[in-house]
Design an enzyme around this catalytic site. Structure first.
Site, PDB file in Angstrom:
ATOM      1  N   CYS A   1      18.725 -31.494  25.607  1.00  0.00           N
ATOM      2  CA  CYS A   1      18.758 -30.169  26.251  1.00  0.00           C
ATOM      3  C   CYS A   1      18.714 -30.267  27.772  1.00  0.00           C
ATOM      4  O   CYS A   1      18.935 -29.266  28.460  1.00  0.00           O
ATOM      5  CB  CYS A   1      17.612 -29.318  25.739  1.00  0.00           C
ATOM      6  SG  CYS A   1      17.664 -29.124  23.955  1.00  0.00           S
TER       7      CYS A   1
ATOM      8  N   ASN B   1      18.243 -20.971  21.313  1.00  0.00           N
ATOM      9  CA  ASN B   1      18.295 -22.236  22.064  1.00  0.00           C
ATOM     10  C   ASN B   1      19.669 -22.880  21.858  1.00  0.00           C
ATOM     11  O   ASN B   1      19.973 -23.343  20.764  1.00  0.00           O
ATOM     12  CB  ASN B   1      17.170 -23.140  21.543  1.00  0.00           C
ATOM     13  CG  ASN B   1      17.114 -24.486  22.247  1.00  0.00           C
ATOM     14  OD1 ASN B   1      18.034 -24.859  22.972  1.00  0.00           O
ATOM     15  ND2 ASN B   1      16.036 -25.216  22.023  1.00  0.00           N
TER      16      ASN B   1
ATOM     17  N   HIS C   1      15.449 -23.962  30.862  1.00  0.00           N
ATOM     18  CA  HIS C   1      16.017 -24.168  29.534  1.00  0.00           C
ATOM     19  C   HIS C   1      15.480 -23.085  28.597  1.00  0.00           C
ATOM     20  O   HIS C   1      14.278 -22.836  28.534  1.00  0.00           O
ATOM     21  CB  HIS C   1      15.649 -25.567  29.034  1.00  0.00           C
ATOM     22  CG  HIS C   1      16.051 -25.803  27.616  1.00  0.00           C
ATOM     23  ND1 HIS C   1      17.271 -25.408  27.123  1.00  0.00           N
ATOM     24  CD2 HIS C   1      15.390 -26.370  26.571  1.00  0.00           C
ATOM     25  CE1 HIS C   1      17.353 -25.728  25.848  1.00  0.00           C
ATOM     26  NE2 HIS C   1      16.221 -26.301  25.483  1.00  0.00           N
TER      27      HIS C   1
HETATM   28  N1  ACO Z   1       8.731 -17.478   9.961  1.00  0.00           N
HETATM   29  C1  ACO Z   1       7.488 -17.217   9.520  1.00  0.00           C
HETATM   30  N2  ACO Z   1       6.501 -18.116   9.547  1.00  0.00           N
HETATM   31  C2  ACO Z   1       6.793 -19.332  10.043  1.00  0.00           C
HETATM   32  C3  ACO Z   1       8.069 -19.666  10.527  1.00  0.00           C
HETATM   33  C4  ACO Z   1       9.054 -18.672  10.463  1.00  0.00           C
HETATM   34  N3  ACO Z   1      10.321 -18.878  10.919  1.00  0.00           N
HETATM   35  N4  ACO Z   1       8.039 -20.938  10.966  1.00  0.00           N
HETATM   36  C5  ACO Z   1       6.801 -21.391  10.772  1.00  0.00           C
HETATM   37  N5  ACO Z   1       6.034 -20.429  10.205  1.00  0.00           N
HETATM   38  C6  ACO Z   1       4.625 -20.487   9.832  1.00  0.00           C
HETATM   39  C7  ACO Z   1       4.142 -21.885   9.583  1.00  0.00           C
HETATM   40  O1  ACO Z   1       4.424 -22.291   8.276  1.00  0.00           O
HETATM   41  C8  ACO Z   1       2.669 -21.743   9.853  1.00  0.00           C
HETATM   42  O2  ACO Z   1       2.065 -21.205   8.734  1.00  0.00           O
HETATM   43  P1  ACO Z   1       0.590 -21.697   8.301  1.00  0.00           P
HETATM   44  O3  ACO Z   1      -0.307 -21.287   9.431  1.00  0.00           O
HETATM   45  O4  ACO Z   1       0.363 -20.960   7.042  1.00  0.00           O
HETATM   46  O5  ACO Z   1       0.682 -23.180   8.147  1.00  0.00           O
HETATM   47  C9  ACO Z   1       2.589 -20.690  10.951  1.00  0.00           C
HETATM   48  O6  ACO Z   1       3.847 -19.990  10.909  1.00  0.00           O
HETATM   49  C10 ACO Z   1       2.373 -21.271  12.322  1.00  0.00           C
HETATM   50  O7  ACO Z   1       3.319 -22.310  12.529  1.00  0.00           O
HETATM   51  P2  ACO Z   1       3.326 -23.155  13.832  1.00  0.00           P
HETATM   52  O8  ACO Z   1       4.408 -24.198  13.741  1.00  0.00           O
HETATM   53  O9  ACO Z   1       1.967 -23.582  14.194  1.00  0.00           O
HETATM   54  O10 ACO Z   1       3.792 -22.018  14.869  1.00  0.00           O
HETATM   55  P3  ACO Z   1       3.875 -22.091  16.423  1.00  0.00           P
HETATM   56  O11 ACO Z   1       3.122 -20.957  16.992  1.00  0.00           O
HETATM   57  O12 ACO Z   1       3.616 -23.460  16.946  1.00  0.00           O
HETATM   58  O13 ACO Z   1       5.410 -21.770  16.649  1.00  0.00           O
HETATM   59  C11 ACO Z   1       7.462 -22.876  17.207  1.00  0.00           C
HETATM   60  C12 ACO Z   1       6.403 -22.636  16.139  1.00  0.00           C
HETATM   61  C13 ACO Z   1       8.136 -21.543  17.529  1.00  0.00           C
HETATM   62  C14 ACO Z   1       8.518 -23.846  16.665  1.00  0.00           C
HETATM   63  C15 ACO Z   1       6.795 -23.424  18.477  1.00  0.00           C
HETATM   64  O14 ACO Z   1       5.957 -24.518  18.147  1.00  0.00           O
HETATM   65  C16 ACO Z   1       7.785 -23.874  19.489  1.00  0.00           C
HETATM   66  O15 ACO Z   1       8.566 -23.082  20.023  1.00  0.00           O
HETATM   67  N6  ACO Z   1       7.786 -25.165  19.845  1.00  0.00           N
HETATM   68  C17 ACO Z   1       8.761 -25.680  20.740  1.00  0.00           C
HETATM   69  C18 ACO Z   1       9.999 -25.881  19.957  1.00  0.00           C
HETATM   70  C19 ACO Z   1      11.188 -26.087  20.831  1.00  0.00           C
HETATM   71  O16 ACO Z   1      11.267 -25.705  21.963  1.00  0.00           O
HETATM   72  N7  ACO Z   1      12.133 -26.704  20.231  1.00  0.00           N
HETATM   73  C20 ACO Z   1      13.304 -26.939  20.912  1.00  0.00           C
HETATM   74  C21 ACO Z   1      13.846 -28.151  20.371  1.00  0.00           C
HETATM   75  S1  ACO Z   1      15.271 -28.661  21.199  1.00  0.00           S
HETATM   76  C22 ACO Z   1      14.862 -28.544  22.714  1.00  0.00           C
HETATM   77  O17 ACO Z   1      15.263 -27.592  23.310  1.00  0.00           O
HETATM   78  C23 ACO Z   1      14.025 -29.523  23.254  1.00  0.00           C
END
Ligand code: ACO
Length: 320
Positions: free
Chosen positions: A108, A272, A242
């Site tokens: 990215c 993204n 980004h």
């Molecule tokens: N819908 C509903 N619930 C969900 C979803 C969804 N789409 N996805 C996960 N959950 C649930 C999980 O199962 C979890 O449930 P639990 O508490 O019962 O176990 C709960 O929601 C919390 O999940 P987390 O993964 O802890 O949620 P978090 O607040 O960390 O958000 C996210 C997840 C959005 C992916 C966040 O961690 C994030 O944005 N991280 C950065 C990711 C990123 O930028 N990736 C880019 C990759 S490529 C690049 O650009 C580098």
């Protein structure tokens, strides 16, 4: 360098959070509050090559040059269905150019990696006009039964044409090998000589680790380039970050103590789009007249690797 022209292209198919909730255990409220994303554009009938060609043609037209004027094409792409030849060579043929081409995978952060490479070609007079094209289809890396990754991404292409100038004030690239937090393994052909056939799998992401690393590395890159350019954060007019997660953008904004209006975003509409996210944002802001002459822009991105890049540049308006 100076940015002389910009272009972008997005797939025609828009996918809302409600559409995803039709086949995944998710909902609009979760996706909106955790990521800021409302819709994304996903390739259906078009191909990535179609998008990339359109974005490149728009950038070339707005720079007021012809494809024959290009001396170099750098295409930032994480993966597409052509392992070889390079995507840049396919686009070169489509737009009718004849210069050398190379693809780079800076995840990215690929746009900022490409800017740095282009700057050295321009500085050493190896090239006078360079096309940087970021074309990405991350929706094809995901397991679409997996709600934690597939909701995040959209496809798209963004491009800029660069010429000589002294607009780049500071730049920083970093890389630190951390494969486990974010990776996607593609299938290769089996050979009779391979004994440890590695399993392939769709995108694997430790979201929390990526989140933490994204915020801390972006903040440190931003501090670094501000110091390098001898500037304070309030001298920056726009932080073009980004577009991975609105909460990551908000955490970086809090670090630099600057108002929300300096952090334009389009993640709400596009999700993204990997390395294409910053050039798409620049193209939209520029075409809509939101980047006044002489604005100071700070660009910052992070991606799988783990890699990061940030730079500060002075903006000059483009006539479309
Ligand atoms: N819908 C509903 N619930 C969900 C979803 C969804 N789409 N996805 C996960 N959950 C649930 C999980 O199962 C979890 O449930 P639990 O508490 O019962 O176990 C709960 O929601 C919390 O999940 P987390 O993964 O802890 O949620 P978090 O607040 O960390 O958000 C996210 C997840 C959005 C992916 C966040 O961690 C994030 O944005 N991280 C950065 C990711 C990123 O930028 N990736 C880019 C990759 S490529 C690049 O650009 C580098």
């Amino acid at each position: 360098m100076r940015i002389l022209g910009t272009g972008s292209a997005l797939p025609s198919q828009t996918v809302t959070n409600d559409m995803l909730a039709g086949f995944l255990d998710t909902n609009d409220e979760w996706i909106s509050t955790r990521t800021g994303i409302k819709t994304r554009h996903i390739l259906s009938d078009e191909t990535l090559v179609d998008l990339a060609t359109r974005a490149a043609q728009n950038a070339i037209a707005s720079a007021g040059i012809t494809p024959e004027d290009l001396d170099f094409i750098i295409c930032s792409n994480v993966a597409n269905n052509y392992v070889t030849p390079a995507l840049s060579t396919i686009i070169q043929g489509n737009i009718g150019s004849n210069c050398p081409c190379v693809d780079l995978n800076g995840a990215c952060a690929g746009f900022i990696y490409a800017l740095d490479i282009a700057e050295s070609f321009l500085k050493t007079d190896r090239a006078k006009k360079i096309l940087i094209l970021c074309a990405e289809e991350p929706t094809k890396f995901c397991n679409w039964q997996e709600r934690s990754t597939s909701i995040l991404f959209g496809d798209g292409a963004g491009a800029v044409v660069l010429g000589a100038g002294d607009d780049l004030k500071a730049i920083r690239l970093t890389a630190s090998s951390k494969k486990e937090v974010l990776y996607y393994q593609r299938k290769m052909e089996p050979t009779p000589f391979e004994h440890n056939n590695e399993m392939t799998m769709p995108l694997v992401m430790n979201g929390r680790d990526v989140f933490r690393m994204a915020v801390s590395s972006s903040c440190s890159d931003i501090d670094f380039v501000l110091k390098e350019a001898n500037m304070q954060s309030d001298e920056i007019d726009f932080f073009l970050l980004h577009q991975a997660n609105m909460r990551i953008i908000e955490a970086i904004r809090t670090h630099v103590h600057q108002p929300t209006k300096k952090f334009p975003s389009n993640i709400q509409r596009y999700g993204n789009t990997s390395s294409a996210s910053i050039p798409i944002l620049i193209d939209e802001l520029s075409r809509e007249g939101h980047l006044p002459e002489g604005s100071q822009l700070l660009l910052s991105a992070f991606g799988a690797g783990f890699v990061t890049g940030a730079c500060i540049l002075t903006w000059h308006t483009i006539q479309y």
